[in-house]
Scaffold this motif. Sequence first.
Motif, PDB file in Angstrom:
ATOM      1  N   ASP A 243       0.869  -1.170   0.000  1.00 46.51           N
ATOM      2  CA  ASP A 243       0.000   0.000   0.000  1.00 46.51           C
ATOM      3  C   ASP A 243       0.906   1.219   0.000  1.00 46.51           C
ATOM      4  O   ASP A 243       1.428   1.617   1.044  1.00 46.51           O
ATOM      5  CB  ASP A 243      -0.910  -0.032   1.225  1.00 46.51           C
ATOM      6  CG  ASP A 243      -1.777   1.216   1.362  1.00 46.51           C
ATOM      7  OD1 ASP A 243      -1.773   2.053   0.436  1.00 46.51           O
ATOM      8  OD2 ASP A 243      -2.445   1.352   2.396  1.00 46.51           O
ATOM      9  N   GLU A 244       1.088   1.804  -1.174  1.00 49.59           N
ATOM     10  CA  GLU A 244       2.045   2.914  -1.306  1.00 49.59           C
ATOM     11  C   GLU A 244       1.613   4.139  -0.514  1.00 49.59           C
ATOM     12  O   GLU A 244       2.442   4.830   0.086  1.00 49.59           O
ATOM     13  CB  GLU A 244       2.210   3.274  -2.790  1.00 49.59           C
ATOM     14  CG  GLU A 244       3.260   4.333  -3.050  1.00 49.59           C
ATOM     15  CD  GLU A 244       3.458   4.590  -4.523  1.00 49.59           C
ATOM     16  OE1 GLU A 244       4.328   5.420  -4.862  1.00 49.59           O
ATOM     17  OE2 GLU A 244       2.740   3.980  -5.348  1.00 49.59           O
ATOM     18  N   ARG A 245       0.326   4.423  -0.496  1.00 51.56           N
ATOM     19  CA  ARG A 245      -0.161   5.621   0.191  1.00 51.56           C
ATOM     20  C   ARG A 245       0.106   5.573   1.688  1.00 51.56           C
ATOM     21  O   ARG A 245       0.503   6.568   2.299  1.00 51.56           O
ATOM     22  CB  ARG A 245      -1.664   5.789  -0.069  1.00 51.56           C
ATOM     23  CG  ARG A 245      -2.009   6.121  -1.511  1.00 51.56           C
ATOM     24  CD  ARG A 245      -3.512   6.292  -1.679  1.00 51.56           C
ATOM     25  NE  ARG A 245      -3.877   6.575  -3.066  1.00 51.56           N
ATOM     26  CZ  ARG A 245      -5.123   6.701  -3.498  1.00 51.56           C
ATOM     27  NH1 ARG A 245      -6.138   6.556  -2.631  1.00 51.56           N
ATOM     28  NH2 ARG A 245      -5.366   6.956  -4.770  1.00 51.56           N
ATOM     29  N   ALA A 246      -0.144   4.432   2.295  1.00 52.18           N
ATOM     30  CA  ALA A 246       0.014   4.304   3.749  1.00 52.18           C
ATOM     31  C   ALA A 246       1.309   3.593   4.142  1.00 52.18           C
ATOM     32  O   ALA A 246       1.528   3.362   5.328  1.00 52.18           O
ATOM     33  CB  ALA A 246      -1.189   3.564   4.339  1.00 52.18           C
ATOM     34  N   ASP A 247       2.133   3.256   3.177  1.00 55.07           N
ATOM     35  CA  ASP A 247       3.401   2.567   3.426  1.00 55.07           C
ATOM     36  C   ASP A 247       3.165   1.298   4.255  1.00 55.07           C
ATOM     37  O   ASP A 247       3.768   1.097   5.311  1.00 55.07           O
ATOM     38  CB  ASP A 247       4.398   3.497   4.139  1.00 55.07           C
ATOM     39  CG  ASP A 247       5.785   2.885   4.235  1.00 55.07           C
ATOM     40  OD1 ASP A 247       6.140   2.064   3.377  1.00 55.07           O
ATOM     41  OD2 ASP A 247       6.520   3.235   5.193  1.00 55.07           O
ATOM     42  N   ARG A 248       2.298   0.427   3.742  1.00 46.35           N
ATOM     43  CA  ARG A 248       1.992  -0.831   4.427  1.00 46.35           C
ATOM     44  C   ARG A 248       2.391  -2.000   3.538  1.00 46.35           C
ATOM     45  O   ARG A 248       2.088  -2.014   2.345  1.00 46.35           O
ATOM     46  CB  ARG A 248       0.505  -0.931   4.768  1.00 46.35           C
ATOM     47  CG  ARG A 248       0.021   0.111   5.757  1.00 46.35           C
ATOM     48  CD  ARG A 248      -1.420  -0.154   6.189  1.00 46.35           C
ATOM     49  NE  ARG A 248      -2.361  -0.025   5.065  1.00 46.35           N
ATOM     50  CZ  ARG A 248      -3.668  -0.307   5.167  1.00 46.35           C
ATOM     51  NH1 ARG A 248      -4.169  -0.774   6.313  1.00 46.35           N
ATOM     52  NH2 ARG A 248      -4.462  -0.146   4.119  1.00 46.35           N
TER      53      ARG A 248
END
Length: 268
Positions: A243-248
């Motif tokens: 998850d690039e947006r939340a760095d997950r």
Amino acid sequence: MSLFKYCYRLCLLFLCIPLTLAISSCSSQPRVASQPVPIYTYQIVNTYAHDRNAFTEGLAFDNGFLYEGTGKYGNSSLRKVDLATGDVLQMRRLSADYFGEGITVYDDTIVQLTWQSHTGFVYNKNEFNLLRQFSYPTEGWGVTYDGDRLIMSDGTSRLHFINPQTLETTGSIEVSDNSKPVSRLNELEYVNGMVYANVWQTDKIAIIEPGDGHVTGWIDLSGLLQTQDYSGHVDVLNGVAYDERADRLFVTGKLWPFLFEIKLAAKE
């Protein structure tokens, strides 16, 4: 001996001396020892339910949802999954002739590979309608998108680059760790400029520089699935999504009961 032969041999002697000294000098240089790459372990951030009937071959995260490709002849599918519950929200089954493999999201489409059929599919991301299909000469294992190219693994130590518009192969690289080929590259994910690759039948993920194929690090996921979670049949670690947006970072395995959100930590 004639004067001509004497001068000829003398000339050869003087020509050979510098070459011999150069070879001797090169051979006496100490060899530079290979530097081991970093090894990372993990911290579990969250644990989510995962369909233990899903023979996971590909995993991707986009706009709040997981997308999963599953394998086995007669049981291969493309799925949209609710992360929080593990519920399958949408599914498209593949023909029994195909063994589904890796998937990736490209713009408003999903690309899915098959194992030995040399065939890939492109679907509309929202409806799962088949838009087109394409072929490749190797086996299909994992696939990811780096913002410019599709990157595909074929179970060997090579990664192949595919133009996502023409779906033609444009090149490939050999993956190596200190000049030693790293084979059995499987499910792929593009994370912050690097390719993360599950190595089949291991608990390791290779972190690969896509420019030249060298391994910059390893993630050791040993013990991620606890012994008590093996109550039913499970298979190998396989499945990486980011998850690039939340760095997950998410990982799972074939027929695993759980999907894990993890953070990397230096291995002591």
